[in-house]
Motif scaffolding. Structure first.
Motif, PDB file in Angstrom:
ATOM      1  N   UNK A 183       0.931  -1.244   0.435  1.00 27.63           N
ATOM      2  CA  UNK A 183      -0.192   0.014  -0.212  1.00 27.63           C
ATOM      3  C   UNK A 183       0.983   1.079  -0.018  1.00 27.63           C
ATOM      4  N   UNK A 184       1.856   1.456   0.408  1.00 28.30           N
ATOM      5  CA  UNK A 184       3.097   1.785   0.803  1.00 28.30           C
ATOM      6  C   UNK A 184       3.692   3.183  -1.280  1.00 28.30           C
ATOM      7  N   UNK A 185       3.020   1.431  -1.697  1.00 30.04           N
ATOM      8  CA  UNK A 185       3.343   2.099  -3.192  1.00 30.04           C
ATOM      9  C   UNK A 185       2.202   2.391  -4.196  1.00 30.04           C
ATOM     10  N   UNK A 186       1.270   2.030  -3.541  1.00 32.80           N
ATOM     11  CA  UNK A 186       0.179   2.360  -4.954  1.00 32.80           C
ATOM     12  C   UNK A 186       0.085   3.494  -3.500  1.00 32.80           C
ATOM     13  N   UNK A 187      -0.038   3.747  -3.107  1.00 34.47           N
ATOM     14  CA  UNK A 187      -0.484   5.226  -1.964  1.00 34.47           C
ATOM     15  C   UNK A 187      -0.184   6.002  -2.703  1.00 34.47           C
ATOM     16  N   UNK A 188       1.763   6.266  -2.281  1.00 40.79           N
ATOM     17  CA  UNK A 188       2.222   7.199  -2.796  1.00 40.79           C
ATOM     18  C   UNK A 188       2.291   7.320  -4.524  1.00 40.79           C
ATOM     19  N   UNK A 189       1.990   6.537  -5.603  1.00 41.22           N
ATOM     20  CA  UNK A 189       2.407   6.921  -6.536  1.00 41.22           C
ATOM     21  C   UNK A 189       1.570   7.774  -6.985  1.00 41.22           C
ATOM     22  N   UNK A 190      -0.837   7.629  -6.005  1.00 39.78           N
ATOM     23  CA  UNK A 190      -0.957   8.131  -6.679  1.00 39.78           C
ATOM     24  C   UNK A 190      -0.721   9.709  -6.236  1.00 39.78           C
ATOM     25  N   UNK A 191      -0.726   9.872  -5.324  1.00 38.13           N
ATOM     26  CA  UNK A 191      -0.506  11.273  -4.940  1.00 38.13           C
ATOM     27  C   UNK A 191       0.413  12.010  -5.723  1.00 38.13           C
ATOM     28  N   UNK A 192       1.660  11.261  -5.384  1.00 39.07           N
ATOM     29  CA  UNK A 192       2.987  12.040  -6.497  1.00 39.07           C
ATOM     30  C   UNK A 192       1.888  12.139  -7.377  1.00 39.07           C
ATOM     31  N   UNK A 193       1.141  11.236  -8.682  1.00 49.17           N
ATOM     32  CA  UNK A 193       0.823  11.745  -9.940  1.00 49.17           C
ATOM     33  C   UNK A 193      -0.387  12.793  -9.979  1.00 49.17           C
ATOM     34  N   UNK A 194      -0.533  13.622  -8.695  1.00 42.87           N
ATOM     35  CA  UNK A 194      -1.353  14.509  -9.164  1.00 42.87           C
ATOM     36  C   UNK A 194      -0.001  15.917  -9.459  1.00 42.87           C
ATOM     37  N   UNK A 195       1.307  15.854  -9.419  1.00 45.68           N
ATOM     38  CA  UNK A 195       2.127  16.680  -9.552  1.00 45.68           C
ATOM     39  C   UNK A 195       2.666  16.716 -10.929  1.00 45.68           C
ATOM     40  N   UNK A 196       2.070  17.852 -11.541  1.00 44.09           N
ATOM     41  CA  UNK A 196       2.546  17.963 -13.294  1.00 44.09           C
ATOM     42  C   UNK A 196       4.334  17.765 -12.824  1.00 44.09           C
ATOM     43  N   UNK A 197       4.910  17.528 -12.667  1.00 45.76           N
ATOM     44  CA  UNK A 197       6.717  17.643 -12.182  1.00 45.76           C
ATOM     45  C   UNK A 197       6.573  15.906 -12.827  1.00 45.76           C
ATOM     46  N   UNK A 198       5.499  15.248 -12.431  1.00 41.98           N
ATOM     47  CA  UNK A 198       6.752  13.989 -12.449  1.00 41.98           C
ATOM     48  C   UNK A 198       7.378  12.829 -11.572  1.00 41.98           C
ATOM     49  N   UNK A 199       7.293  13.288 -10.479  1.00 38.70           N
ATOM     50  CA  UNK A 199       8.358  12.553  -9.523  1.00 38.70           C
ATOM     51  C   UNK A 199       8.547  11.146  -9.557  1.00 38.70           C
ATOM     52  N   UNK A 200      10.045  11.710  -9.677  1.00 37.40           N
ATOM     53  CA  UNK A 200       9.969  10.009  -9.788  1.00 37.40           C
ATOM     54  C   UNK A 200      11.023   9.204  -8.306  1.00 37.40           C
ATOM     55  N   UNK A 201       9.878   8.648  -7.984  1.00 37.08           N
ATOM     56  CA  UNK A 201      11.117   7.644  -6.532  1.00 37.08           C
ATOM     57  C   UNK A 201      11.966   6.747  -6.210  1.00 37.08           C
ATOM     58  N   UNK A 202      12.143   6.496  -7.460  1.00 32.54           N
ATOM     59  CA  UNK A 202      13.413   5.528  -7.608  1.00 32.54           C
ATOM     60  C   UNK A 202      14.122   5.903  -9.665  1.00 32.54           C
ATOM     61  N   UNK A 203      14.968   5.904  -9.707  1.00 33.66           N
ATOM     62  CA  UNK A 203      15.321   5.942 -10.911  1.00 33.66           C
ATOM     63  C   UNK A 203      15.698   4.377 -11.140  1.00 33.66           C
ATOM     64  N   UNK A 204      15.923   4.348 -12.657  1.00 34.21           N
ATOM     65  CA  UNK A 204      15.896   3.191 -13.510  1.00 34.21           C
ATOM     66  C   UNK A 204      17.521   2.599 -13.424  1.00 34.21           C
ATOM     67  N   UNK A 205      18.549   1.921 -14.595  1.00 31.12           N
ATOM     68  CA  UNK A 205      19.451   1.920 -14.605  1.00 31.12           C
ATOM     69  C   UNK A 205      18.957   1.958 -16.148  1.00 31.12           C
ATOM     70  N   UNK A 206      19.603   2.812 -17.290  1.00 31.86           N
ATOM     71  CA  UNK A 206      19.455   3.198 -18.061  1.00 31.86           C
ATOM     72  C   UNK A 206      18.882   1.737 -19.718  1.00 31.86           C
ATOM     73  N   UNK A 207      20.031   0.763 -19.159  1.00 23.73           N
ATOM     74  CA  UNK A 207      19.536   0.052 -19.834  1.00 23.73           C
ATOM     75  C   UNK A 207      18.019  -0.787 -19.224  1.00 23.73           C
ATOM     76  N   UNK A 208      17.809  -0.569 -18.185  1.00 27.38           N
ATOM     77  CA  UNK A 208      17.027  -1.548 -17.911  1.00 27.38           C
ATOM     78  C   UNK A 208      15.863  -1.023 -17.991  1.00 27.38           C
ATOM     79  N   UNK A 209      16.052   0.328 -18.056  1.00 27.18           N
ATOM     80  CA  UNK A 209      14.674   1.400 -18.675  1.00 27.18           C
ATOM     81  C   UNK A 209      14.244   1.417 -20.106  1.00 27.18           C
ATOM     82  N   UNK A 210      15.393   0.939 -20.731  1.00 24.11           N
ATOM     83  CA  UNK A 210      15.046   0.822 -22.184  1.00 24.11           C
ATOM     84  C   UNK A 210      15.035  -0.425 -22.713  1.00 24.11           C
TER      85      UNK A 210
END
Length: 419
Positions: free
Chosen positions: A142-169
């Protein structure tokens, strides 16, 4: 007690992980709350400590004194037999205790739990500790689901966790879609429900016989690309596809796409805990309500599986227990059309089954009996697990449940057909 060393280790690991997943947050993020059905991170951290304090420490540790007796109201979720609760829709207004005071409360509870764990435990105490650990793991999700929902309203689209570029691609770039195929099951008499070989929630049993008509189950989850076709074909404008309550809801809320989908420079994106990303058409579609899942199935000429069908199919497949570091559903890399894939780790899967007690079910005695039993009305069962579910919660018998309009959880679609 034979299992005490492993129980102590499980407790310590669980408590440590809850704090670790908060590390990427700034202090002010602990109090983020966007809607009445979500809760601030600070509240989750305090409530899971309240559970151990209320059901284990206060009844069993002599001369125990809570840091603040009002915490019993602030951090009680829904246990009416324990006492009053602070209104859920006002949890974002809890400015005190501070985050520091909540963590001090947590340390205070841990100290007395370790004292309790150093003693000989009764079978009831051991079960309550295991229930407390499982309960906290649910709140980690629930920590992840609730935090994602709350952060999603921010037009800056905050990042909780960065991913390595290879994994992101790999996650957000288009791949060759795996074909959707069907696996047939003969039906007949089967058994579903937990066999009580290890810890499980009371709503997973008793194990019992169930009759199934012959059915087929899709080999994988529905993808973003397939859901885009539903939208393009007027899926949100065709009342014949929708249950009555679902059609009323999408008219009222003006839904035209899944939660978190958005347009950036005419490119379709979706907000994730790794930031706002282009949608991969081959990744599982996620954050659908039960109504959207049902409408899509109708559009396909299919239906949602029953929970008994899902469990019958899952019992013959392996359970993936390794927790992925990726906090968004991943596209299917390999596929064996003869097996059922993506049962776990990506999205919870809506079923058409109402959440109700199994034959012979009895809720536990006392306040802890309110854990599951009193919610067995007006909700649908979901099966499997998601990319943010604790690894030891992925099992064939696990029964998750939400109201059909809910979609802030990591919920997707697996199709079924009658033969």
């Amino acid at each position: 007690m034979k299992n005490k060393p492993s129980l102590l280790l499980d407790f310590q690991r669980c408590r440590k992980y809850s704090v670790n997943i908060c590390e990427p947050l700034a202090i002010e993020d602990y109090s983020l709350q966007a809607e009445v059905f979500t809760s601030p991170t600070k509240w989750h951290i305090a409530h899971t400590s309240w559970f151990f304090e209320t059901f284990l420490i206060k009844p069993n540790v002599k001369n125990y004194k809570s840091p603040n007796e009002q915490y019993s109201v602030l951090f009680n979720s829904y246990y009416n037999a324990v006492g009053p609760q602070f209104p859920r829709n006002r949890r974002g207004l809890i400015t005190r205790p501070t985050v520091t005071e909540v963590l001090e409360y947590r340390a205070h509870v841990d100290e007395h739990m370790l004292e309790l764990l150093s003693n000989e435990l009764t079978a009831e105490q051991e079960y309550l500790i295991r229930l407390g650990i499982a309960h906290e793991q649910q709140h980690q999700e629930l920590f992840f689901t609730d935090l994602k929902y709350s952060l999603s309203f921010n037009p800056l689209f905050p990042t909780y966790q960065e991913l390595p570029q290879k994994l992101q691609q790999q996650l957000f770039s288009k791949h060759t879609a795996q074909p959707l195929t069907w696996t047939s099951f003969d039906g007949g008499i089967t058994e579903i429900g937990a066999a009580n070989e290890s810890f499980n929630f009371d709503n997973e049993g008793p194990r019992h016989k169930q009759w199934l008509e012959p059915f087929s189950l899709a080999n994988r989850l529905v993808t973003n690309g397939e859901y885009m076709e539903f939208i393009a074909d007027g899926g949100y404008r065709r009342p014949e596809l929708w249950l009555s309550d679902g059609w009323a809801l999408i008219q009222k809320e003006q839904w035209q796409k899944p939660l978190y989908w958005n347009d950036v420079d005419n490119v379709l994106h979706h907000y994730t805990l790794h930031g706002n990303q282009p949608i991969n058409p081959d990744a599982p579609v996620c954050h659908l309500s039960g109504y959207e899942a049902d409408a899509f199935a109708s559009w396909c000429g299919a239906r949602l599986p029953t929970e008994a069908e899902w469990e019958n199919a899952a019992q013959s497949e392996s359970v993936i227990t390794e927790k992925s570091p990726v906090l968004t559903p991943k596209p299917l890399q390999e596929n064996n059309s003869a097996t059922i894939t993506q049962l776990y780790q990506e999205c919870w899967q809506w079923t058409s089954s109402s959440y109700s007690p199994y034959p012979g079910y009895q809720a536990a005695q006392g306040a802890v009996g309110e854990y599951n039993g009193k919610f067995m009305a007006n909700q649908l069962v979901l099966r499997g697990s998601s990319c943010v579910t604790s690894e030891n919660h992925a099992r064939a018998s696990y029964r998750n449940f939400f109201y059909p309009p809910d979609r802030w959880q990591f919920t997707g679609v697996r199709l079924a057909k009658s033969q």
